[in-house]
Every structure is written in C-alpha cells, then in structure tokens.
Design a protein around this motif. Structure first.
Motif, PDB file in Angstrom:
ATOM      1  N   THR A   1       0.846  -1.180   0.000  1.00 11.86           N
ATOM      2  CA  THR A   1       0.000   0.000   0.000  1.00 11.86           C
ATOM      3  C   THR A   1       0.886   1.235   0.000  1.00 11.86           C
ATOM      4  OG1 THR A   1      -1.732  -1.098   1.229  1.00 11.86           O
ATOM      5  CG2 THR A   1      -1.731   1.309   1.250  1.00 11.86           C
ATOM      6  N   THR A   2       0.913   1.882  -1.137  1.00 12.28           N
ATOM      7  CA  THR A   2       1.785   3.042  -1.260  1.00 12.28           C
ATOM      8  C   THR A   2       1.197   4.207  -0.465  1.00 12.28           C
ATOM      9  OG1 THR A   2       0.596   3.531  -3.273  1.00 12.28           O
ATOM     10  CG2 THR A   2       2.664   2.364  -3.487  1.00 12.28           C
ATOM     11  N   GLY A   3       2.019   5.168  -0.194  1.00 12.67           N
ATOM     12  CA  GLY A   3       1.577   6.322   0.569  1.00 12.67           C
ATOM     13  C   GLY A   3       0.537   7.144  -0.160  1.00 12.67           C
ATOM     14  N   LEU A   4      -0.001   8.106   0.523  1.00 10.28           N
ATOM     15  CA  LEU A   4      -1.018   8.973  -0.064  1.00 10.28           C
ATOM     16  C   LEU A   4      -0.463   9.704  -1.273  1.00 10.28           C
ATOM     17  CD1 LEU A   4      -3.643  10.470  -0.193  1.00 10.28           C
ATOM     18  CD2 LEU A   4      -2.863  11.970   1.638  1.00 10.28           C
ATOM     19  N   ARG A   5       0.768  10.132  -1.113  1.00 11.80           N
ATOM     20  CA  ARG A   5       1.442  10.856  -2.191  1.00 11.80           C
ATOM     21  C   ARG A   5       1.406  10.053  -3.490  1.00 11.80           C
ATOM     22  NH1 ARG A   5       5.987  13.587   0.426  1.00 11.80           N
ATOM     23  NH2 ARG A   5       6.810  15.274  -0.745  1.00 11.80           N
ATOM     24  N   GLU A   6       1.855   8.789  -3.364  1.00  8.47           N
ATOM     25  CA  GLU A   6       1.907   7.914  -4.539  1.00  8.47           C
ATOM     26  C   GLU A   6       0.525   7.742  -5.158  1.00  8.47           C
ATOM     27  OE1 GLU A   6       4.438   6.178  -6.277  1.00  8.47           O
ATOM     28  OE2 GLU A   6       5.533   7.752  -5.223  1.00  8.47           O
ATOM     29  N   ARG A   7      -0.446   7.460  -4.296  1.00 12.74           N
ATOM     30  CA  ARG A   7      -1.794   7.218  -4.797  1.00 12.74           C
ATOM     31  C   ARG A   7      -2.343   8.445  -5.517  1.00 12.74           C
ATOM     32  NH1 ARG A   7      -4.862   6.102   0.093  1.00 12.74           N
ATOM     33  NH2 ARG A   7      -2.906   6.214   1.244  1.00 12.74           N
ATOM     34  N   LYS A   8      -2.059   9.593  -4.946  1.00 12.29           N
ATOM     35  CA  LYS A   8      -2.528  10.834  -5.575  1.00 12.29           C
ATOM     36  C   LYS A   8      -1.930  10.987  -6.971  1.00 12.29           C
ATOM     37  CE  LYS A   8      -3.949  14.955  -3.075  1.00 12.29           C
ATOM     38  NZ  LYS A   8      -3.510  16.098  -2.264  1.00 12.29           N
ATOM     39  N   LYS A   9      -0.636  10.732  -7.039  1.00 13.54           N
ATOM     40  CA  LYS A   9       0.046  10.818  -8.319  1.00 13.54           C
ATOM     41  C   LYS A   9      -0.599   9.884  -9.333  1.00 13.54           C
ATOM     42  CE  LYS A   9       4.547  10.471  -8.845  1.00 13.54           C
ATOM     43  NZ  LYS A   9       5.959  10.164  -8.526  1.00 13.54           N
ATOM     44  N   GLN A  10      -0.816   8.640  -8.881  1.00 13.97           N
ATOM     45  CA  GLN A  10      -1.408   7.648  -9.777  1.00 13.97           C
ATOM     46  C   GLN A  10      -2.765   8.104 -10.278  1.00 13.97           C
ATOM     47  OE1 GLN A  10       0.445   5.043 -10.727  1.00 13.97           O
ATOM     48  NE2 GLN A  10      -1.145   4.888 -12.282  1.00 13.97           N
ATOM     49  N   ARG A  11      -3.552   8.656  -9.368  1.00 11.27           N
ATOM     50  CA  ARG A  11      -4.885   9.110  -9.758  1.00 11.27           C
ATOM     51  C   ARG A  11      -4.808  10.249 -10.753  1.00 11.27           C
ATOM     52  NH1 ARG A  11      -8.180  10.144  -4.429  1.00 11.27           N
ATOM     53  NH2 ARG A  11      -6.129  10.997  -4.080  1.00 11.27           N
ATOM     54  N   THR A  12      -3.896  11.172 -10.491  1.00 10.82           N
ATOM     55  CA  THR A  12      -3.739  12.302 -11.417  1.00 10.82           C
ATOM     56  C   THR A  12      -3.357  11.806 -12.797  1.00 10.82           C
ATOM     57  OG1 THR A  12      -2.968  13.645  -9.569  1.00 10.82           O
ATOM     58  CG2 THR A  12      -2.572  14.499 -11.777  1.00 10.82           C
ATOM     59  N   ARG A  13      -2.396  10.894 -12.831  1.00 11.16           N
ATOM     60  CA  ARG A  13      -1.944  10.365 -14.113  1.00 11.16           C
ATOM     61  C   ARG A  13      -3.073   9.658 -14.838  1.00 11.16           C
ATOM     62  NH1 ARG A  13       2.334   7.734 -17.477  1.00 11.16           N
ATOM     63  NH2 ARG A  13       0.927   6.114 -18.182  1.00 11.16           N
ATOM     64  N   ASP A  14      -3.777   8.804 -14.120  1.00 13.27           N
ATOM     65  CA  ASP A  14      -4.891   8.085 -14.731  1.00 13.27           C
ATOM     66  C   ASP A  14      -5.935   9.051 -15.273  1.00 13.27           C
ATOM     67  OD1 ASP A  14      -3.599   5.817 -14.080  1.00 13.27           O
ATOM     68  OD2 ASP A  14      -5.020   5.114 -12.562  1.00 13.27           O
ATOM     69  N   ALA A  15      -6.241  10.050 -14.459  1.00 10.46           N
ATOM     70  CA  ALA A  15      -7.258  11.012 -14.872  1.00 10.46           C
ATOM     71  C   ALA A  15      -6.812  11.745 -16.132  1.00 10.46           C
ATOM     72  CB  ALA A  15      -7.521  12.008 -13.746  1.00 10.46           C
ATOM     73  N   LEU A  16      -5.563  12.197 -16.133  1.00  9.72           N
ATOM     74  CA  LEU A  16      -5.041  12.898 -17.308  1.00  9.72           C
ATOM     75  C   LEU A  16      -5.132  11.999 -18.542  1.00  9.72           C
ATOM     76  CD1 LEU A  16      -1.883  14.740 -15.896  1.00  9.72           C
ATOM     77  CD2 LEU A  16      -3.886  15.799 -16.950  1.00  9.72           C
ATOM     78  N   LEU A  17      -4.719  10.749 -18.371  1.00  9.35           N
ATOM     79  CA  LEU A  17      -4.713   9.831 -19.504  1.00  9.35           C
ATOM     80  C   LEU A  17      -6.119   9.585 -20.031  1.00  9.35           C
ATOM     81  CD1 LEU A  17      -3.141   8.055 -21.365  1.00  9.35           C
ATOM     82  CD2 LEU A  17      -3.159   6.249 -19.636  1.00  9.35           C
ATOM     83  N   ARG A  18      -7.017   9.280 -19.109  1.00  6.76           N
ATOM     84  CA  ARG A  18      -8.386   8.981 -19.512  1.00  6.76           C
ATOM     85  C   ARG A  18      -9.014  10.171 -20.225  1.00  6.76           C
ATOM     86  NH1 ARG A  18     -10.402   4.864 -15.872  1.00  6.76           N
ATOM     87  NH2 ARG A  18      -9.087   5.991 -14.412  1.00  6.76           N
ATOM     88  N   VAL A  19      -8.884  11.331 -19.616  1.00 13.51           N
ATOM     89  CA  VAL A  19      -9.467  12.533 -20.222  1.00 13.51           C
ATOM     90  C   VAL A  19      -8.823  12.825 -21.573  1.00 13.51           C
ATOM     91  CG1 VAL A  19      -9.597  15.038 -20.008  1.00 13.51           C
ATOM     92  CG2 VAL A  19     -10.176  13.599 -18.061  1.00 13.51           C
ATOM     93  N   ALA A  20      -7.507  12.675 -21.638  1.00 16.08           N
ATOM     94  CA  ALA A  20      -6.806  12.950 -22.892  1.00 16.08           C
ATOM     95  C   ALA A  20      -7.346  12.051 -24.002  1.00 16.08           C
ATOM     96  CB  ALA A  20      -5.305  12.739 -22.713  1.00 16.08           C
ATOM     97  N   LEU A  21      -7.377  10.746 -23.744  1.00 16.36           N
ATOM     98  CA  LEU A  21      -7.835   9.809 -24.776  1.00 16.36           C
ATOM     99  C   LEU A  21      -9.287  10.072 -25.146  1.00 16.36           C
ATOM    100  CD1 LEU A  21      -6.152   6.444 -23.712  1.00 16.36           C
ATOM    101  CD2 LEU A  21      -5.311   8.272 -25.185  1.00 16.36           C
ATOM    102  N   GLU A  22     -10.069  10.388 -24.126  1.00 18.91           N
ATOM    103  CA  GLU A  22     -11.482  10.660 -24.390  1.00 18.91           C
ATOM    104  C   GLU A  22     -11.633  11.866 -25.317  1.00 18.91           C
ATOM    105  OE1 GLU A  22     -14.808   9.274 -24.575  1.00 18.91           O
ATOM    106  OE2 GLU A  22     -13.794   8.399 -22.835  1.00 18.91           O
ATOM    107  N   LEU A  23     -10.887  12.921 -25.016  1.00 20.09           N
ATOM    108  CA  LEU A  23     -10.965  14.116 -25.853  1.00 20.09           C
ATOM    109  C   LEU A  23     -10.377  13.853 -27.242  1.00 20.09           C
ATOM    110  CD1 LEU A  23     -10.087  16.956 -23.322  1.00 20.09           C
ATOM    111  CD2 LEU A  23     -12.307  16.377 -24.285  1.00 20.09           C
ATOM    112  N   PHE A  24      -9.237  13.190 -27.271  1.00 20.28           N
ATOM    113  CA  PHE A  24      -8.609  12.863 -28.555  1.00 20.28           C
ATOM    114  C   PHE A  24      -9.583  12.127 -29.466  1.00 20.28           C
ATOM    115  CE2 PHE A  24      -4.043  12.585 -26.656  1.00 20.28           C
ATOM    116  CZ  PHE A  24      -4.010  13.963 -26.576  1.00 20.28           C
ATOM    117  N   THR A  25     -10.241  11.117 -28.904  1.00 15.53           N
ATOM    118  CA  THR A  25     -11.080  10.264 -29.745  1.00 15.53           C
ATOM    119  C   THR A  25     -12.408  10.921 -30.111  1.00 15.53           C
ATOM    120  OG1 THR A  25     -11.910   9.177 -27.753  1.00 15.53           O
ATOM    121  CG2 THR A  25     -10.112   8.100 -28.921  1.00 15.53           C
TER     122      THR A  25
END
Lengths: 230, 230
Positions: free
Chosen positions: B11-35
């Motif tokens: 279980t990674t720290g809060l910091r790590e999880r936040k980063k992961q969420r930000t990255r996922d969100a950016l990726l998902r939104v990016a692909l959604e907008l791109f497509t």
DNA sequence: CACGCTAATGTCAGCCACTGACAGTTGACA
DNA sequence: TGTCAACTGTCAGTGGCTGACATTAGCGTG
C-alpha cells in the motif's frame, strides 16, 4: 508574350525563374543547416534569414520545416514509381519491385544534382535516419508509398486490392526489407551509391529463404550471409 | 513508516496514490478528448483544465501530448516482448513471433482495463491510425520494437545480430505484415478482439506463399484469399 | 504535535513552429 | 504606361513545450 521560347524548352518568365531560385536557395540552405547544426537546432527563422526572405515566405514554399527536409526524397520516390510502372508484365511482383528499385538508382543521381549536390542529399538521408522526428515522418511517407506500390502491383496482376491481401503482404515484406537495408547502409561507413545497391541486392535475395529456412540447418540458398559486416 | 502494509501488496503512501490518480485522470481525459474531438483539435490546456491541474503538470506526467496518446500501446508492446522471451526454443523464429503475438492478446485485455476501458483503447488505436502525426509516431515506435525483437530472435538462434542479416530481415517482413493487418482491421467494421486475431493468423499464413508463388498459377497453400472482405 | 525536508504543483516568462489578415511591391500583359 | 495579379513582408496570435522560481502539501523526526 514578349520573349521567344523554344517549343521543347519553355523559357519561363522572370517571375517563375525568381520563384525557382528562391525555392532552391531555401532548400539548399535548409539542408545545409540541418545537416551541420542538426534539424532541431535549426530554426526556420535562421533559414529564412540566410536566404534573406521573411519567415512567412519560407512557409509559402514549404508547408512545414519537415517538408523541406523531404523535398529531395520526394523526387527519389516518384522515380521508383515511374520505373515500376514500366516493368515488363512478365516479371513476377517481387522481381518487378526489385528491378524498379535498382534501375531507378541508375538515373536518379543527375536529377538530384539539378537541385542540390548529391553529397548533400546523402548527408540529409543520414540525418533523417538519425533524427527521431524525421524518422517518424520518413516511415509514414514510406507507408504511403507502400500503398501506391501495392495498388500498382495489384493492377499488374489483375487483382482486386481490397479483396486479395497478397499484394499488400508482398509489398509490406518488400518495403520492410528495404527499410532495414537503408538503415544498415546509414550505419555503415560506406555512403556510396554502389554500397547501397549491393546491400539491396544481397538482402532482397535473402528474404525468401530467411522466412522458410531452418536457420540452424546448413545454408541452402544464395549469397554468403554473415560476411557483409557493413 | 506509519501505516501497516501487506508484504505482497505494498500500500503506497497517499502521495503515490494521488500521483497515480492524477496520471490516470489525465490519460483517460486525454484519450477521451482525442477520440471525440480529434487529436489536433484537443489542446493540452483543455486536458489539464478538465482534470483541474496546470498545463505544466500535464507535461510532468507526459513528456509530450503524443506520449499520452501512446501510453496504453506501450503496455501492449511490452506484453508482446515478455511473451516472445518465453517462447520455447524449439519454435522457429517466425513461429515464435507469431505465437507471441497471438498469446499476448489472450491476457492483455485485463491489464488495459486497469487503466482505461478497453473500448476506449480500441477507439484510440483507430484514431492513431487515422491521424497522420500519430501514425508517423506509431511507425517509429514499431521500428524500435522491431529492433528489440530482432535482438531477441538473434539471441534465440545464437546469431550475431550485426554479422547476420537474417534476423532483421525476417523480423522486418513479419512486422510489415503485422502493420498491414492492423491497418486493414482498422478499416474494417469489426473492431473486436477476435477479428484482429483471425486476420493476423490469416495474413501471417499468407506471407511465405505470397513471396514464393506465381500468383497467376492456381493457389497452392493455406486459407482462401479473395474472400476475407473485411 | 510541531518541525523541517522534499516531492509535487502552480505561476510566469519565453522559444519556436505555424497561420490568418492585411498591406506593399513587382512581374505580366494589354 | 497603367492595371491586374502574383509574390512578399509585417504583425498579431495560437499552441506545444521548457526553465526558473515560488508555493503547497505529504512524510518522517524529535
């Protein structure tokens, strides 16, 4: 029409000639700068400034910085297509492509020289291969050429390109090998025309057996692999 | 270390999880907008704004707008490499590559779903194929994968990649056909996983005879070309 | 629990490729 | 020689991307 002109050599007006000179100058300077300082480290402003035109003018001759880098390559490719179109119908698809490549290299030299020194073009090719952004563009262009080639091959054989996958498959394998050849030629020290010619023949002759053979059994076909050491 | 954590599931720290969420969100939104609006018509600012981060943050997660577009593709490719590495030594080079592709597709689905919906990834792939700038990048990436593959094949066969051209030649032909397959799959209406699988098997089986055969003579090998009409 | 450390983020200024709009210049042609 | 059209320059603006610096917020320590 004020000036006289030969029927077979239409002396274009001053305007045309000026345009041609500007374009040639932009191209030559661009390639020269690209190959010396590197593509990314050359700005369009620098090119324009060296030719003493505005940056806007550069973009009126070339749709992009990239397009300038591929201007000569463009000529080479159309030469290949032209050669492929006149290959005798009796040749099999693979042979026709092979010969079109080899024959087109017989005459392309002079055509290039009319625009830029051949030596500059060679340097440009090496630069394209070693610049990620340009390599990407190069590959995309190759794909487009591949599609045109497949269409020609399909026509030759009287096949429907969209119903029969074989033309595209053969062409894909062919251009795949051509790409590898180009890359290895670039990596090797010998940048002469003869060396790329030799490599091409060698590698194309290896394609078929490379797919079919059991590599761990003794060699069964042409050439002497393992000795090219480019 | 304040919190307890299972040994096999750190279980990674809060910091790590936040980063992961930000990255996922950016990726998902990016692909959604791109497509939906298209790659070129989507600005990085729009992506960043939708995720409520600064544009600068986007570029801290993805080196470029392009990199975001290929994030999932990246996963797929490493899966292929992993699969190729465990192919039994008895398989011939071509067979090993073929099987690595087919096997990797058995499991890649779930891995993708962990990041973005598979359906979104499929749409992304179609977008890449139909966006010139991304197609170029895609081809360059393929070339890099090709080089890695050639190296693996050479190792399997105990060959020196720089002395023997056959690994690169075979791999070039193989990936050439794979590219055509991907393109035709994209052009066809059936975007399912099964259809690309079927196409791949079909086309790879055609490669050898396509090179060797006299197309004007009656068919001599597998499948039924001229009837796929994807 | 307050503290300092450091990673993550925001802000700002700036470079460069590229574009549209408009104005000025210069061949072409009657 | 004057008019038209083509070519060019200027300017302002957009968007991808980067470096520098300030600010915020997890994290471990005393």
């Amino acid at each position: 029409m004020t000036e006289r002109q030969a029927a077979d050599e239409p002396t274009t007006g001053l305007r045309e000639r000026k345009k041609q000179r500007t374009r040639d100058a932009l191209l030559r300077v661009a390639l020269e700068l690209f190959t010396t300082r590197g593509y990314e480290h050359t700005t369009v402003d620098e090119i324009a400034e060296a030719v003493e035109v505005s940056q806007r003018t550069f973009f009126r001759y070339f749709a992009s910085k990239e397009e300038a880098a591929f201007a000569v390559q463009e000529m080479v490719e159309s030469r290949f297509v032209a050669e492929l179109l006149v290959r005798p119908a009796r040749e099999r698809p693979f042979t026709a492509m092979r010969n079109a490549v080899l024959y087109s290299w017989n005459t392309i030299g002079e055509a290039i020289e009319a625009v830029v020194p051949v030596e500059l073009h060679m340097r440009t090719y090496l630069m394209i291969e070693s610049t990620p952004a340009l390599l990407a563009a190069h590959l995309r262009r190759s794909t487009e050429l591949e599609e045109r080639t497949a269409r020609i091959i399909a026509d030759r054989e009287g096949l429907d390109l969209d119903a029969d996958p074989r033309p595209r498959i053969a062409v894909a394998a062919f251009t795949g090998v051509m790409r590898v050849t180009g890359r290895l030629w670039g990596q090797g020290g010998d940048t002469s025309m003869e060396s790329i010619r030799t490599l091409t023949e060698l590698y194309l002759d290896h394609l078929e057996p490379a797919l079919a053979a059991d590599w761990r059994a003794p060699e069964r076909t042409p050439g002497v692999p393992g000795t090219h050491g480019v």
